[in-house]
Motif scaffolding. Structure first.
Motif, PDB file in Angstrom:
ATOM      1  N   LYS A 132      40.610 -24.108  38.258  1.00 23.98           N
ATOM      2  CA  LYS A 132      39.990 -23.076  39.096  1.00 23.98           C
ATOM      3  C   LYS A 132      38.639 -22.689  38.519  1.00 23.98           C
ATOM      4  N   PRO A 133      37.597 -22.694  39.330  1.00 25.59           N
ATOM      5  CA  PRO A 133      36.273 -22.321  38.818  1.00 25.59           C
ATOM      6  C   PRO A 133      36.241 -20.848  38.432  1.00 25.59           C
ATOM      7  N   LYS A 134      35.529 -20.568  37.360  1.00 25.49           N
ATOM      8  CA  LYS A 134      35.375 -19.189  36.879  1.00 25.49           C
ATOM      9  C   LYS A 134      33.928 -18.776  37.090  1.00 25.49           C
ATOM     10  N   VAL A 161      19.778 -11.340  31.701  1.00 28.43           N
ATOM     11  CA  VAL A 161      21.110 -11.868  32.025  1.00 28.43           C
ATOM     12  C   VAL A 161      22.050 -11.610  30.845  1.00 28.43           C
ATOM     13  N   PHE A 162      23.094 -10.833  31.085  1.00 28.97           N
ATOM     14  CA  PHE A 162      24.076 -10.535  30.029  1.00 28.97           C
ATOM     15  C   PHE A 162      25.324 -11.412  30.148  1.00 28.97           C
ATOM     16  N   THR A 163      25.700 -11.713  31.375  1.00 30.52           N
ATOM     17  CA  THR A 163      26.865 -12.575  31.613  1.00 30.52           C
ATOM     18  C   THR A 163      26.532 -13.513  32.758  1.00 30.52           C
ATOM     19  N   ASN A 164      26.854 -14.791  32.568  1.00 31.05           N
ATOM     20  CA  ASN A 164      26.591 -15.757  33.645  1.00 31.05           C
ATOM     21  C   ASN A 164      27.608 -16.906  33.535  1.00 31.05           C
ATOM     22  N   ILE A 165      28.881 -16.568  33.674  1.00 28.34           N
ATOM     23  CA  ILE A 165      29.947 -17.569  33.579  1.00 28.34           C
ATOM     24  C   ILE A 165      29.925 -18.435  34.833  1.00 28.34           C
ATOM     25  N   GLY A 166      29.832 -19.725  34.638  1.00 34.37           N
ATOM     26  CA  GLY A 166      29.724 -20.651  35.753  1.00 34.37           C
ATOM     27  C   GLY A 166      28.298 -20.959  36.149  1.00 34.37           C
ATOM     28  N   ASN A 167      27.323 -20.211  35.542  1.00 35.53           N
ATOM     29  CA  ASN A 167      25.889 -20.442  35.811  1.00 35.53           C
ATOM     30  C   ASN A 167      25.576 -20.428  37.311  1.00 35.53           C
ATOM     31  N   ALA A 168      26.200 -19.522  38.042  1.00 30.52           N
ATOM     32  CA  ALA A 168      25.962 -19.438  39.484  1.00 30.52           C
ATOM     33  C   ALA A 168      24.740 -18.593  39.807  1.00 30.52           C
ATOM     34  N   GLY A 174      16.280 -15.437  41.181  1.00 29.01           N
ATOM     35  CA  GLY A 174      16.966 -14.223  41.620  1.00 29.01           C
ATOM     36  C   GLY A 174      18.105 -14.509  42.591  1.00 29.01           C
ATOM     37  N   PHE A 175      18.447 -15.787  42.773  1.00 26.97           N
ATOM     38  CA  PHE A 175      19.470 -16.171  43.749  1.00 26.97           C
ATOM     39  C   PHE A 175      20.829 -16.402  43.035  1.00 26.97           C
ATOM     40  N   PHE A 176      21.869 -15.906  43.711  1.00 28.01           N
ATOM     41  CA  PHE A 176      23.231 -16.259  43.310  1.00 28.01           C
ATOM     42  C   PHE A 176      23.738 -17.284  44.320  1.00 28.01           C
ATOM     43  N   THR A 177      24.213 -18.446  43.832  1.00 25.61           N
ATOM     44  CA  THR A 177      24.691 -19.516  44.698  1.00 25.61           C
ATOM     45  C   THR A 177      26.185 -19.708  44.489  1.00 25.61           C
ATOM     46  N   ALA A 178      26.979 -19.577  45.554  1.00 30.64           N
ATOM     47  CA  ALA A 178      28.433 -19.739  45.455  1.00 30.64           C
ATOM     48  C   ALA A 178      28.769 -21.188  45.120  1.00 30.64           C
ATOM     49  N   PRO A 179      29.478 -21.452  44.012  1.00 27.48           N
ATOM     50  CA  PRO A 179      29.811 -22.838  43.653  1.00 27.48           C
ATOM     51  C   PRO A 179      30.965 -23.412  44.468  1.00 27.48           C
ATOM     52  N   VAL A 180      31.870 -22.566  44.951  1.00 24.06           N
ATOM     53  CA  VAL A 180      33.037 -23.016  45.722  1.00 24.06           C
ATOM     54  C   VAL A 180      33.277 -22.036  46.862  1.00 24.06           C
TER      55      VAL A 180
END
Length: 266
Positions: A132-134, A161-168, A174-180
């Motif tokens: 499962k992707p995190k 950036v303090f937290t970026n698990i999955g590098n999304a 400035g964009f957040f991209t949904a990986p799944v």
């Protein structure tokens, strides 16, 4: 058993002595009959009467001996019966123990099956969890203080950036991209300082889906916070926009932030 055997030996000894006494007694009677005078006839008659009582005593002793022998035989039969009863009892207890052992073996086999099933299920859940992707991120805007107002809309680039698990999240755009494909939770907070009016809009794939603003007439700090739960497909993009004529304040205190995480996949 030893007492019975001793008693039999004693009776046999008495029987033997009695037989010798009878033989001796008869011989003595013959001698007396030959040598006794008529005047002793009465005494001899008395002795003969007394000797005639001995056979009755030996008869009783023999009967007693037979009773003892019979009693001994009876005791042996009882011992055999007791042994047989004990053997039956032991066999019954052994059968019961074997049945209980069989039941315990069945229960143990059932527990082993359930344990194996549980272990298999745990392994499956661990594999699903590992596959499962995190996704989770937490960012702040800038250390430069005031940002804006501008005469055009600008995309907010949260550079700290303090937290970026999955590098999304991409701090350069400035964009957040949904990986799944899944359901995502997103939240933002912006601060307005002094007389500046504060506003922020949320865009999904360059389409505005939320607009927020706060008018500041009191020359004080004001915060604007909101959150979203969105169903996104893989590749959908989310970003925040500062509308023209509005401003945001941020510093090392991280007053203006943007964060999000994947709740579950679809």
């Amino acid at each position: 058993m030893r007492v019975v055997v001793g008693l039999l030996l004693l009776l046999l000894g008495l029987c033997g002595s009695g037989a010798q006494g009878e033989a001796g007694g008869l011989g003595e009677v013959a001698e007396i009959n030959q040598n006794t005078d008529p005047k002793d006839a009465a005494e001899e008659s008395t002795e003969q009467t007394t000797k005639q009582t001995y056979p009755d005593i030996w008869t009783e002793l023999r009967a007693l001996r037979d009773m003892v022998v019979e009693l001994n035989v009876h005791m042996e039969l009882l011992q055999r019966e007791n042994s047989a009863t004990e053997l039956v009892s032991l066999e019954s207890r052994l059968t019961s123990s074997e049945s209980r052992t069989s039941d315990l073996e069945k229960e143990n086999a059932d527990l082993q099956t359930r344990l194996s099933s549980s272990e298999s299920r745990i392994d499956q859940l661990e594999r699903e969890n590992s596959e499962k992707p995190k996704v989770a991120f937490y960012t702040a805007l800038t250390d430069d203080g005031h940002l804006g107002p501008y005469n055009t809309d600008i995309t907010l680039k949260y550079s700290k950036v303090f937290t970026n698990i999955g590098n999304a999240y991409n701090p350069s755009t400035g964009f957040f991209t949904a990986p799944v494909k899944g359901v995502y939770y997103l939240q933002f907070t912006v601060m307005g300082l002094n007389a500046d009016n504060t506003a922020v809009s949320v865009y999904k794939n360059n389409q505005r889906i939320m607009a927020n603003w706060e008018q500041n007439n009191n020359m004080i700090q004001k915060y604007l916070t909101n959150s979203l739960v969105l169903e996104l497909t893989a590749g959908d993009e989310i970003h925040l926009v500062l509308p023209s004529g509005q401003s945001i304040y941020d510093s090392s205190g991280n007053q203006s932030t943007f964060s999000g995480s994947l709740l579950f996949t679809l």
